[in-house]
Design a protein around this motif. Structure first.
Motif, PDB file in Angstrom:
ATOM      1  N   GLU A 115       0.839  -1.205   0.000  1.00 26.40           N
ATOM      2  CA  GLU A 115       0.000   0.000   0.000  1.00 26.40           C
ATOM      3  C   GLU A 115       0.870   1.251   0.000  1.00 26.40           C
ATOM      4  O   GLU A 115       0.604   2.212  -0.737  1.00 26.40           O
ATOM      5  CB  GLU A 115      -0.926  -0.011   1.218  1.00 26.40           C
ATOM      6  N   ALA A 116       1.907   1.242   0.829  1.00 33.52           N
ATOM      7  CA  ALA A 116       2.790   2.408   0.916  1.00 33.52           C
ATOM      8  C   ALA A 116       3.544   2.611  -0.397  1.00 33.52           C
ATOM      9  O   ALA A 116       3.668   3.739  -0.890  1.00 33.52           O
ATOM     10  CB  ALA A 116       3.773   2.235   2.072  1.00 33.52           C
ATOM     11  N   GLN A 121       4.148   5.651  -5.493  1.00 32.78           N
ATOM     12  CA  GLN A 121       4.155   5.669  -6.953  1.00 32.78           C
ATOM     13  C   GLN A 121       3.074   6.602  -7.488  1.00 32.78           C
ATOM     14  O   GLN A 121       3.298   7.320  -8.478  1.00 32.78           O
ATOM     15  CB  GLN A 121       3.955   4.252  -7.497  1.00 32.78           C
ATOM     16  N   ALA A 122       1.910   6.618  -6.863  1.00 35.31           N
ATOM     17  CA  ALA A 122       0.836   7.515  -7.299  1.00 35.31           C
ATOM     18  C   ALA A 122       1.256   8.975  -7.141  1.00 35.31           C
ATOM     19  O   ALA A 122       0.991   9.816  -8.013  1.00 35.31           O
ATOM     20  CB  ALA A 122      -0.440   7.234  -6.501  1.00 35.31           C
ATOM     21  N   ALA A 123       1.933   9.278  -6.034  1.00 36.21           N
ATOM     22  CA  ALA A 123       2.409  10.650  -5.812  1.00 36.21           C
ATOM     23  C   ALA A 123       3.475  11.020  -6.844  1.00 36.21           C
ATOM     24  O   ALA A 123       3.491  12.149  -7.361  1.00 36.21           O
ATOM     25  CB  ALA A 123       2.960  10.784  -4.398  1.00 36.21           C
ATOM     26  N   PHE A 124       4.343  10.072  -7.152  1.00 41.67           N
ATOM     27  CA  PHE A 124       5.375  10.314  -8.156  1.00 41.67           C
ATOM     28  C   PHE A 124       4.742  10.547  -9.524  1.00 41.67           C
ATOM     29  O   PHE A 124       5.128  11.479 -10.251  1.00 41.67           O
ATOM     30  CB  PHE A 124       6.328   9.120  -8.202  1.00 41.67           C
ATOM     31  N   ALA A 125       3.762   9.734  -9.879  1.00 40.77           N
ATOM     32  CA  ALA A 125       3.085   9.890 -11.168  1.00 40.77           C
ATOM     33  C   ALA A 125       2.396  11.243 -11.264  1.00 40.77           C
ATOM     34  O   ALA A 125       2.398  11.883 -12.328  1.00 40.77           O
ATOM     35  CB  ALA A 125       2.074   8.759 -11.376  1.00 40.77           C
ATOM     36  N   ALA A 127       3.363  13.981  -9.774  1.00 39.11           N
ATOM     37  CA  ALA A 127       4.419  14.976  -9.960  1.00 39.11           C
ATOM     38  C   ALA A 127       4.902  14.988 -11.404  1.00 39.11           C
ATOM     39  O   ALA A 127       5.175  16.051 -11.973  1.00 39.11           O
ATOM     40  CB  ALA A 127       5.579  14.683  -9.013  1.00 39.11           C
ATOM     41  N   VAL A 128       4.997  13.801 -12.016  1.00 36.70           N
ATOM     42  CA  VAL A 128       5.398  13.716 -13.422  1.00 36.70           C
ATOM     43  C   VAL A 128       4.363  14.400 -14.302  1.00 36.70           C
ATOM     44  O   VAL A 128       4.699  15.163 -15.216  1.00 36.70           O
ATOM     45  CB  VAL A 128       5.580  12.241 -13.842  1.00 36.70           C
ATOM     46  N   GLU A 129       3.096  14.149 -14.020  1.00 37.25           N
ATOM     47  CA  GLU A 129       2.020  14.769 -14.794  1.00 37.25           C
ATOM     48  C   GLU A 129       2.071  16.290 -14.677  1.00 37.25           C
ATOM     49  O   GLU A 129       1.838  17.015 -15.652  1.00 37.25           O
ATOM     50  CB  GLU A 129       0.672  14.245 -14.300  1.00 37.25           C
ATOM     51  N   ALA A 130       2.392  16.773 -13.474  1.00 34.37           N
ATOM     52  CA  ALA A 130       2.455  18.223 -13.233  1.00 34.37           C
ATOM     53  C   ALA A 130       3.777  18.829 -13.705  1.00 34.37           C
ATOM     54  O   ALA A 130       3.926  20.057 -13.675  1.00 34.37           O
ATOM     55  CB  ALA A 130       2.263  18.504 -11.749  1.00 34.37           C
ATOM     56  N   GLN A 131       4.718  17.999 -14.135  1.00 34.80           N
ATOM     57  CA  GLN A 131       6.053  18.457 -14.530  1.00 34.80           C
ATOM     58  C   GLN A 131       6.716  19.262 -13.414  1.00 34.80           C
ATOM     59  O   GLN A 131       7.374  20.277 -13.645  1.00 34.80           O
ATOM     60  CB  GLN A 131       5.996  19.263 -15.827  1.00 34.80           C
ATOM     61  N   ASP A 132       6.515  18.782 -12.185  1.00 35.31           N
ATOM     62  CA  ASP A 132       7.065  19.417 -10.994  1.00 35.31           C
ATOM     63  C   ASP A 132       8.356  18.678 -10.630  1.00 35.31           C
ATOM     64  O   ASP A 132       8.324  17.621  -9.996  1.00 35.31           O
ATOM     65  CB  ASP A 132       6.048  19.333  -9.852  1.00 35.31           C
ATOM     66  N   ALA A 133       9.494  19.230 -11.031  1.00 34.31           N
ATOM     67  CA  ALA A 133      10.761  18.518 -10.897  1.00 34.31           C
ATOM     68  C   ALA A 133      11.108  18.225  -9.440  1.00 34.31           C
ATOM     69  O   ALA A 133      11.572  17.127  -9.118  1.00 34.31           O
ATOM     70  CB  ALA A 133      11.882  19.309 -11.559  1.00 34.31           C
ATOM     71  N   LEU A 134      10.919  19.202  -8.557  1.00 35.17           N
ATOM     72  CA  LEU A 134      11.263  18.973  -7.158  1.00 35.17           C
ATOM     73  C   LEU A 134      10.385  17.896  -6.548  1.00 35.17           C
ATOM     74  O   LEU A 134      10.853  17.068  -5.760  1.00 35.17           O
ATOM     75  CB  LEU A 134      11.157  20.272  -6.366  1.00 35.17           C
ATOM     76  N   ALA A 135       9.102  17.880  -6.915  1.00 33.37           N
ATOM     77  CA  ALA A 135       8.212  16.827  -6.426  1.00 33.37           C
ATOM     78  C   ALA A 135       8.581  15.475  -7.030  1.00 33.37           C
ATOM     79  O   ALA A 135       8.439  14.435  -6.379  1.00 33.37           O
ATOM     80  CB  ALA A 135       6.758  17.175  -6.740  1.00 33.37           C
ATOM     81  N   MET A 136       9.074  15.477  -8.271  1.00 32.47           N
ATOM     82  CA  MET A 136       9.521  14.221  -8.872  1.00 32.47           C
ATOM     83  C   MET A 136      10.728  13.667  -8.129  1.00 32.47           C
ATOM     84  O   MET A 136      10.819  12.459  -7.870  1.00 32.47           O
ATOM     85  CB  MET A 136       9.864  14.432 -10.348  1.00 32.47           C
ATOM     86  N   ILE A 137      11.670  14.540  -7.792  1.00 29.66           N
ATOM     87  CA  ILE A 137      12.859  14.103  -7.058  1.00 29.66           C
ATOM     88  C   ILE A 137      12.445  13.508  -5.715  1.00 29.66           C
ATOM     89  O   ILE A 137      12.885  12.412  -5.349  1.00 29.66           O
ATOM     90  CB  ILE A 137      13.825  15.282  -6.850  1.00 29.66           C
ATOM     91  N   ALA A 138      11.591  14.224  -4.989  1.00 33.78           N
ATOM     92  CA  ALA A 138      11.138  13.742  -3.689  1.00 33.78           C
ATOM     93  C   ALA A 138      10.315  12.468  -3.834  1.00 33.78           C
ATOM     94  O   ALA A 138      10.451  11.527  -3.045  1.00 33.78           O
ATOM     95  CB  ALA A 138      10.321  14.824  -2.979  1.00 33.78           C
ATOM     96  N   GLY A 139       9.454  12.429  -4.851  1.00 32.75           N
ATOM     97  CA  GLY A 139       8.595  11.264  -5.049  1.00 32.75           C
ATOM     98  C   GLY A 139       9.376  10.028  -5.429  1.00 32.75           C
ATOM     99  O   GLY A 139       9.080   8.924  -4.959  1.00 32.75           O
ATOM    100  N   ASN A 140      10.381  10.186  -6.269  1.00 33.38           N
ATOM    101  CA  ASN A 140      11.215   9.050  -6.657  1.00 33.38           C
ATOM    102  C   ASN A 140      11.959   8.494  -5.448  1.00 33.38           C
ATOM    103  O   ASN A 140      12.021   7.278  -5.244  1.00 33.38           O
ATOM    104  CB  ASN A 140      12.205   9.477  -7.733  1.00 33.38           C
ATOM    105  N   LEU A 187       7.889   5.598 -15.578  1.00 30.98           N
ATOM    106  CA  LEU A 187       6.740   5.189 -14.770  1.00 30.98           C
ATOM    107  C   LEU A 187       6.423   3.708 -14.974  1.00 30.98           C
ATOM    108  O   LEU A 187       6.097   2.994 -14.025  1.00 30.98           O
ATOM    109  CB  LEU A 187       5.521   6.041 -15.121  1.00 30.98           C
ATOM    110  N   GLU A 188       6.527   3.261 -16.204  1.00 36.10           N
ATOM    111  CA  GLU A 188       6.234   1.858 -16.500  1.00 36.10           C
ATOM    112  C   GLU A 188       7.232   0.927 -15.823  1.00 36.10           C
ATOM    113  O   GLU A 188       6.870  -0.165 -15.360  1.00 36.10           O
ATOM    114  CB  GLU A 188       6.233   1.643 -18.010  1.00 36.10           C
TER     115      GLU A 188
END
Length: 234
Positions: A115-116, A121-125, A127-140, A187-188
């Motif tokens: 679940e976690a 992964q949902a949060a990372f996806a 961030a990718v959709e929003a093209q938010d680089a800092l959120a992508m770094i944190a999400g990854n 993402l895949e």
């Protein structure tokens, strides 16, 4: 009445100010708005944030603990450089930790771990959709840290977390090379890794994690050898 009873509120304000300064400077360093090697002046930062030097110093100490700020022998302070010439040991350690944490997660995860991992992964996806680089770094980082935590080895978890921290600015350069439009393949690859972990297929999880990590390493190496844009289809 004056004295000790009047101290708690100023202390809370000072702590809040240090946290705000830390958050802003950390984002600027990770986003490369503050370039590696650029000087950091406590007095100028205090003027910028309209505060005393104490919360600035507290924020810089925290950033130094994360390896983002360096104090030189002459006591001047600067944004930590990225050691481009000695990245191979970091890459080797990263690939190994991707593999071992994914393998252990496949063997030892619990339902709540999945679940976690899926939530990260949902949060990372998003961030990718929003093209938010800092959120992508944190999400990854959060995604792979959740996998490491599911492996039930606190030593691997601690080591991998430190390595993910060290690689944050490299990921920023990686995302920037695509105009912050991360390829769908990334993402895949995450989704395939989740499926292998959920199936308790340690061999597949190991193989997918290795391929995922080595692909990122190759693209970063290409970026720094001047071979043009990174080779992943959008």
């Amino acid at each position: 009445m004056t004295g000790p009873a009047s101290n708690p509120l100023p202390e809370r304000r000072r702590g809040s100010g240090a946290k705000m300064i830390y958050d802003l400077l950390r984002d600027e360093i990770l986003d490369l708005a503050l370039a590696p090697g650029s000087p950091v002046d406590e007095t100028q930062l205090a003027q910028r944030f309209g505060t005393s030097r104490t919360p600035v110093r507290e924020a810089l100490v925290r950033l130094a603990g994360e390896g983002l700020i360096e104090t030189l022998p002459n006591r001047s302070t600067m944004v930590a450089n990225i050691d481009f010439l000695n990245m191979q040991p970091l890459f080797d350690a990263m690939v190994l930790m991707y593999r071992v944490t994914s393998r252990l997660a496949a063997l030892h995860h619990r339902p709540e771990d999945l679940e976690a991992i899926r939530a990260r992964q949902a949060a990372f996806a998003a961030a990718v959709e929003a093209q938010d680089a800092l959120a992508m770094i944190a999400g990854n980082a959060a995604f792979h840290a959740a996998i490491a935590e599911a492996g039930r080895n606190r030593y691997f978890f601690g080591l991998f977390s430190r390595l993910l921290d060290e690689g944050r600015r490299l990921l920023r350069l990686y995302y920037r090379s695509y105009g912050d439009r991360l390829p769908q393949a990334f993402l895949e690859e995450h989704e395939a890794l989740i499926a292998a972990i959920a199936a308790r297929d340690a061999e597949a999880a190991d193989r997918l994690a290795q391929a995922h990590a080595e692909q990122v390493v190759r693209q970063i190496e290409r970026l720094f050898t001047g071979e043009g844009r990174l080779e992943i289809a959008l």
